[in-house]
Structure formats: C-alpha cells, structure tokens
Scaffold this motif. Structure first.
Motif, PDB file in Angstrom:
ATOM      1  N   ALA A   1       4.436   5.569  -9.314  1.00  0.00           N
ATOM      2  CA  ALA A   1       3.628   5.025 -10.400  1.00  0.00           C
ATOM      3  C   ALA A   1       4.450   4.113 -11.295  1.00  0.00           C
ATOM      4  O   ALA A   1       3.981   3.056 -11.741  1.00  0.00           O
ATOM      5  CB  ALA A   1       3.024   6.168 -11.218  1.00  0.00           C
ATOM      6  N   ALA A   2       5.702   4.508 -11.553  1.00  0.00           N
ATOM      7  CA  ALA A   2       6.586   3.702 -12.400  1.00  0.00           C
ATOM      8  C   ALA A   2       6.885   2.355 -11.748  1.00  0.00           C
ATOM      9  O   ALA A   2       6.922   1.311 -12.419  1.00  0.00           O
ATOM     10  CB  ALA A   2       7.879   4.459 -12.680  1.00  0.00           C
ATOM     11  N   ILE A   3       7.094   2.372 -10.422  1.00  0.00           N
ATOM     12  CA  ILE A   3       7.362   1.124  -9.702  1.00  0.00           C
ATOM     13  C   ILE A   3       6.152   0.201  -9.783  1.00  0.00           C
ATOM     14  O   ILE A   3       6.278  -1.000 -10.051  1.00  0.00           O
ATOM     15  CB  ILE A   3       7.720   1.415  -8.232  1.00  0.00           C
ATOM     16  N   VAL A   4       4.972   0.756  -9.567  1.00  0.00           N
ATOM     17  CA  VAL A   4       3.749  -0.045  -9.612  1.00  0.00           C
ATOM     18  C   VAL A   4       3.565  -0.657 -11.000  1.00  0.00           C
ATOM     19  O   VAL A   4       3.260  -1.851 -11.142  1.00  0.00           O
ATOM     20  CB  VAL A   4       2.525   0.818  -9.238  1.00  0.00           C
ATOM     21  N   GLN A   5       3.762   0.136 -12.051  1.00  0.00           N
ATOM     22  CA  GLN A   5       3.608  -0.374 -13.407  1.00  0.00           C
ATOM     23  C   GLN A   5       4.640  -1.456 -13.719  1.00  0.00           C
ATOM     24  O   GLN A   5       4.350  -2.434 -14.410  1.00  0.00           O
ATOM     25  CB  GLN A   5       3.727   0.779 -14.402  1.00  0.00           C
ATOM     26  N   THR A   6       5.857  -1.300 -13.190  1.00  0.00           N
ATOM     27  CA  THR A   6       6.908  -2.301 -13.404  1.00  0.00           C
ATOM     28  C   THR A   6       6.547  -3.626 -12.739  1.00  0.00           C
ATOM     29  O   THR A   6       6.716  -4.702 -13.330  1.00  0.00           O
ATOM     30  CB  THR A   6       8.257  -1.793 -12.844  1.00  0.00           C
ATOM     31  N   VAL A   7       6.040  -3.548 -11.494  1.00  0.00           N
ATOM     32  CA  VAL A   7       5.642  -4.768 -10.777  1.00  0.00           C
ATOM     33  C   VAL A   7       4.506  -5.472 -11.516  1.00  0.00           C
ATOM     34  O   VAL A   7       4.504  -6.700 -11.657  1.00  0.00           O
ATOM     35  CB  VAL A   7       5.225  -4.443  -9.332  1.00  0.00           C
ATOM     36  N   ILE A   8       3.549  -4.699 -12.001  1.00  0.00           N
ATOM     37  CA  ILE A   8       2.421  -5.284 -12.735  1.00  0.00           C
ATOM     38  C   ILE A   8       2.908  -6.008 -13.987  1.00  0.00           C
ATOM     39  O   ILE A   8       2.529  -7.153 -14.257  1.00  0.00           O
ATOM     40  CB  ILE A   8       1.397  -4.194 -13.110  1.00  0.00           C
ATOM     41  N   THR A   9       3.768  -5.344 -14.745  1.00  0.00           N
ATOM     42  CA  THR A   9       4.288  -5.943 -15.981  1.00  0.00           C
ATOM     43  C   THR A   9       5.091  -7.197 -15.683  1.00  0.00           C
ATOM     44  O   THR A   9       4.946  -8.225 -16.364  1.00  0.00           O
ATOM     45  CB  THR A   9       5.168  -4.925 -16.736  1.00  0.00           C
ATOM     46  N   MET A  10       5.946  -7.125 -14.663  1.00  0.00           N
ATOM     47  CA  MET A  10       6.768  -8.276 -14.298  1.00  0.00           C
ATOM     48  C   MET A  10       5.898  -9.449 -13.858  1.00  0.00           C
ATOM     49  O   MET A  10       6.123 -10.597 -14.265  1.00  0.00           O
ATOM     50  CB  MET A  10       7.729  -7.899 -13.179  1.00  0.00           C
ATOM     51  N   GLY A  11       4.909  -9.173 -13.019  1.00  0.00           N
ATOM     52  CA  GLY A  11       4.047 -10.236 -12.546  1.00  0.00           C
ATOM     53  C   GLY A  11       3.293 -10.914 -13.679  1.00  0.00           C
ATOM     54  O   GLY A  11       3.234 -12.148 -13.747  1.00  0.00           O
ATOM     55  N   ARG A  12       2.751 -10.108 -14.591  1.00  0.00           N
ATOM     56  CA  ARG A  12       2.012 -10.687 -15.711  1.00  0.00           C
ATOM     57  C   ARG A  12       2.931 -11.484 -16.622  1.00  0.00           C
ATOM     58  O   ARG A  12       2.541 -12.538 -17.143  1.00  0.00           O
ATOM     59  CB  ARG A  12       1.311  -9.572 -16.499  1.00  0.00           C
ATOM     60  N   THR A  13       4.163 -11.010 -16.820  1.00  0.00           N
ATOM     61  CA  THR A  13       5.130 -11.722 -17.651  1.00  0.00           C
ATOM     62  C   THR A  13       5.462 -13.090 -17.061  1.00  0.00           C
ATOM     63  O   THR A  13       5.663 -14.068 -17.795  1.00  0.00           O
ATOM     64  CB  THR A  13       6.418 -10.891 -17.813  1.00  0.00           C
ATOM     65  N   LEU A  14       5.517 -13.150 -15.715  1.00  0.00           N
ATOM     66  CA  LEU A  14       5.829 -14.407 -15.041  1.00  0.00           C
ATOM     67  C   LEU A  14       4.594 -15.287 -14.837  1.00  0.00           C
ATOM     68  O   LEU A  14       4.673 -16.347 -14.227  1.00  0.00           O
ATOM     69  CB  LEU A  14       6.476 -14.117 -13.680  1.00  0.00           C
ATOM     70  N   GLY A  15       3.457 -14.823 -15.343  1.00  0.00           N
ATOM     71  CA  GLY A  15       2.235 -15.611 -15.225  1.00  0.00           C
ATOM     72  C   GLY A  15       1.598 -15.537 -13.855  1.00  0.00           C
ATOM     73  O   GLY A  15       0.840 -16.441 -13.461  1.00  0.00           O
TER      74      GLY A  15
ATOM     75  N   GLN B   1       0.806  -1.219   0.000  1.00  0.00           N
ATOM     76  CA  GLN B   1       0.000   0.000   0.000  1.00  0.00           C
ATOM     77  C   GLN B   1       0.842   1.272   0.000  1.00  0.00           C
ATOM     78  O   GLN B   1       0.364   2.336  -0.416  1.00  0.00           O
ATOM     79  CB  GLN B   1      -0.936   0.007   1.195  1.00  0.00           C
ATOM     80  N   SER B   2       2.097   1.195   0.438  1.00  0.00           N
ATOM     81  CA  SER B   2       2.946   2.387   0.437  1.00  0.00           C
ATOM     82  C   SER B   2       3.186   2.901  -0.973  1.00  0.00           C
ATOM     83  O   SER B   2       3.412   4.096  -1.173  1.00  0.00           O
ATOM     84  CB  SER B   2       4.284   2.086   1.127  1.00  0.00           C
ATOM     85  N   PHE B   3       3.146   2.008  -1.965  1.00  0.00           N
ATOM     86  CA  PHE B   3       3.307   2.427  -3.362  1.00  0.00           C
ATOM     87  C   PHE B   3       1.993   2.942  -3.944  1.00  0.00           C
ATOM     88  O   PHE B   3       1.991   3.737  -4.884  1.00  0.00           O
ATOM     89  CB  PHE B   3       3.810   1.261  -4.215  1.00  0.00           C
ATOM     90  N   ILE B   4       0.879   2.471  -3.395  1.00  0.00           N
ATOM     91  CA  ILE B   4      -0.434   2.832  -3.929  1.00  0.00           C
ATOM     92  C   ILE B   4      -0.888   4.194  -3.426  1.00  0.00           C
ATOM     93  O   ILE B   4      -1.583   4.934  -4.129  1.00  0.00           O
ATOM     94  CB  ILE B   4      -1.479   1.761  -3.547  1.00  0.00           C
ATOM     95  N   ARG B   5      -0.461   4.547  -2.226  1.00  0.00           N
ATOM     96  CA  ARG B   5      -0.979   5.741  -1.550  1.00  0.00           C
ATOM     97  C   ARG B   5      -0.899   6.999  -2.421  1.00  0.00           C
ATOM     98  O   ARG B   5      -1.837   7.775  -2.515  1.00  0.00           O
ATOM     99  CB  ARG B   5      -0.223   5.941  -0.239  1.00  0.00           C
ATOM    100  N   ASN B   6       0.259   7.206  -3.064  1.00  0.00           N
ATOM    101  CA  ASN B   6       0.461   8.420  -3.866  1.00  0.00           C
ATOM    102  C   ASN B   6       0.657   8.102  -5.346  1.00  0.00           C
ATOM    103  O   ASN B   6       1.320   8.858  -6.060  1.00  0.00           O
ATOM    104  CB  ASN B   6       1.667   9.202  -3.326  1.00  0.00           C
ATOM    105  N   VAL B   7       0.063   6.991  -5.785  1.00  0.00           N
ATOM    106  CA  VAL B   7       0.322   6.533  -7.145  1.00  0.00           C
ATOM    107  C   VAL B   7      -0.152   7.537  -8.203  1.00  0.00           C
ATOM    108  O   VAL B   7       0.379   7.580  -9.321  1.00  0.00           O
ATOM    109  CB  VAL B   7      -0.338   5.152  -7.368  1.00  0.00           C
ATOM    110  N   CYS B   8      -1.132   8.376  -7.843  1.00  0.00           N
ATOM    111  CA  CYS B   8      -1.666   9.328  -8.809  1.00  0.00           C
ATOM    112  C   CYS B   8      -0.904  10.653  -8.806  1.00  0.00           C
ATOM    113  O   CYS B   8      -1.138  11.504  -9.673  1.00  0.00           O
ATOM    114  CB  CYS B   8      -3.144   9.582  -8.536  1.00  0.00           C
ATOM    115  N   SER B   9      -0.016  10.845  -7.835  1.00  0.00           N
ATOM    116  CA  SER B   9       0.716  12.115  -7.746  1.00  0.00           C
ATOM    117  C   SER B   9       2.225  11.944  -7.753  1.00  0.00           C
ATOM    118  O   SER B   9       2.965  12.908  -7.934  1.00  0.00           O
ATOM    119  CB  SER B   9       0.302  12.870  -6.472  1.00  0.00           C
ATOM    120  N   ASP B  10       2.706  10.735  -7.580  1.00  0.00           N
ATOM    121  CA  ASP B  10       4.149  10.466  -7.525  1.00  0.00           C
ATOM    122  C   ASP B  10       4.544   9.641  -8.745  1.00  0.00           C
ATOM    123  O   ASP B  10       4.218   8.460  -8.838  1.00  0.00           O
ATOM    124  CB  ASP B  10       4.488   9.724  -6.234  1.00  0.00           C
ATOM    125  N   SER B  11       5.251  10.247  -9.682  1.00  0.00           N
ATOM    126  CA  SER B  11       5.602   9.558 -10.933  1.00  0.00           C
ATOM    127  C   SER B  11       6.533   8.380 -10.680  1.00  0.00           C
ATOM    128  O   SER B  11       6.449   7.357 -11.367  1.00  0.00           O
ATOM    129  CB  SER B  11       6.248  10.536 -11.913  1.00  0.00           C
TER     130      SER B  11
END
Length: 246
Positions: free
Chosen positions: A205-219, A192-202
């Motif tokens: 936001a980049a970290i969150v998008q990276t984790v999402i992409t990595m997770g989906r790539t790994l299935g 949640q520490s990454f989600i809290r300011n995801v709309c105002s902290d670039s």
C-alpha cells in the motif's frame, strides 16, 4: 541428454510454426479491457492480444509472446496489432459513446527499436483514419531505459502528432527516477502485483501511494491495473488514483 529436452524443443518448434500460420489464417484476436475513471466511467481501453488456436483453444500470451519476441515474429504481429487497434479507434468514431475513448497498445522492445518505427506508426494512423490523440502506446521500463536518447527522440516525434505514452508495469523494473523528468510520458501504470494485496499488505500500500504521489507531482496521470474488487478501487480513489482497469 534428457528426452524431456528434445520433447520441449519439438513442442517449441511446433508452436513457432503454428504461430507463423496464426497471423496468416487470422487466428489472432484483440480483446479490449475497459479503463475507468471514478467520475467519468469508461474513458478508454487497453488492447490485449489473444491467440484463438483451432485445436489448443486460447493460448496464453505468456506462452506465445516470448516465443514471438525470440523468433522475430513479434514484428509482423506487432504491426498487425497496431493496424487492428487503429481500425477499431476509427470505427468507434461512429458511436456517440466511442468517439472520446482512448486506446492503449503495448509495444515490444524489438518493435520500438526498428529505425522506421515512427514512420510505421504515422503510416498506420494515416491509412486507418484514426485520431492520433486517441492512441496511447505503452512502453516498459526496460525498453525505455535501454537507449534513452533514442527513446526520447521517437517519443517526441510521435507526441508531436498527438500520440500519448504510458509506462507499463511501473515499479517492477530497474527504473531510474531521474529519467522520469526527461521522458515525455503522459501516464504511469501501477503494476497489478502491487494492487493484488493493497488492502492487506501495508508495504504494498505504501509503494502504491508513493507512486501515485510521485506521478501527480510530475504532472502525470496514474492508472492502476489488476483492480478486481471494490475495496481495491476505493483504496486507490482515496489515495488519489482515479483511473483503473481490471
């Protein structure tokens, strides 16, 4: 010597004694925080432990969980949590909207490292009648990486009967990405520490998008915790993370 040191020690000792009584006198509670998917609605929940103290009121988990870990009380408490959660899963079987829900349960390092942990989980599932495929155990990065070979062996033994696994608070520890390909995980949970300011902290936001992409790539399924606003949910949905809790 400082009198405040003695006061803190006395307070800690009193809290530990009261925590020992809490389990015996049924003061512990499980609250179920819904887990949502953007297209399917509620798909599950996470079991959150709370202590309803008769005089102190609701005691913060941040106050009593570390004490339970250090004192060893986390073992009987953790077992009670697992039993109560599995009983709830079995109860949901009788409700049309409940029989497809999955329930996530946090497991402490001390609990997971018990030699008979796998047998304990199997026994609780058998006694409760809960479907193992609807139970998801949440492990932290530090727990997983403490003894990787033991971790993998226990996870594989439980996955063989259908139990799922989520890595909790992903991104806050010292994870080695190479182990993600070896661990039989089903899900990554973005802290949640990454989600809290995801709309105002670039950067966040980049970290969150990276984790999402990595997770989906790994299935792996990816879920975000601490989602409290529509803007946060919409950002996650656009970024490819379609599961949320908060």
């Amino acid at each position: 010597f400082d009198p405040a040191m003695q006061a803190a020690r006395d307070e800690r000792s009193a809290l530990e004694s009261e925590l020992r009584r809490a389990l015996k006198h049924r003061q512990l509670r499980l609250y179920y925080q819904p887990q949502m998917e953007s297209t399917r609605g509620v798909v599950g929940a996470e079991a959150l432990l709370r202590w309803a103290h008769p005089k102190r009121g609701l005691v913060s988990p941040g106050e009593f969980i570390p004490l339970a870990e250090e004192s060893g009380l986390i073992l009987p408490i953790g077992h009670w949590v697992l039993e109560t959660a599995c009983a709830q899963l079995n109860a949901w079987e009788n409700h049309p909207h409940g029989r497809e829900l999955r329930l996530a349960v946090n497991v402490s390092a001390r609990q997971f490292r018990q030699p008979d942990f796998v047998a304990q989980v199997q026994q609780v599932l058998a006694q409760s009648g809960a479907d193992p495929a609807r139970l998801k155990l949440e492990l932290t990065e530090s727990l997983v990486l403490d003894n990787v070979s033991d971790t993998i062996a226990k996870m594989q033994a439980l996955k063989a009967i259908g139990v799922g696994f989520s890595m909790d608070d992903f991104g806050t520890g010292y994870s080695s990405l190479s182990y993600l390909t070896r661990l039989p995980l089903d899900q990554l949970k973005i802290d949640q520490s990454f989600i809290r300011n995801v709309c105002s902290d670039s950067n966040g936001a980049a970290i969150v998008q990276t984790v999402i992409t990595m997770g989906r790539t790994l299935g792996l399924n990816v879920i975000a915790e601490g989602v409290e606003t529509e803007a946060q949910r919409d950002f996650l949905d656009r970024s490819g993370c379609h599961a949320f809790q908060g």
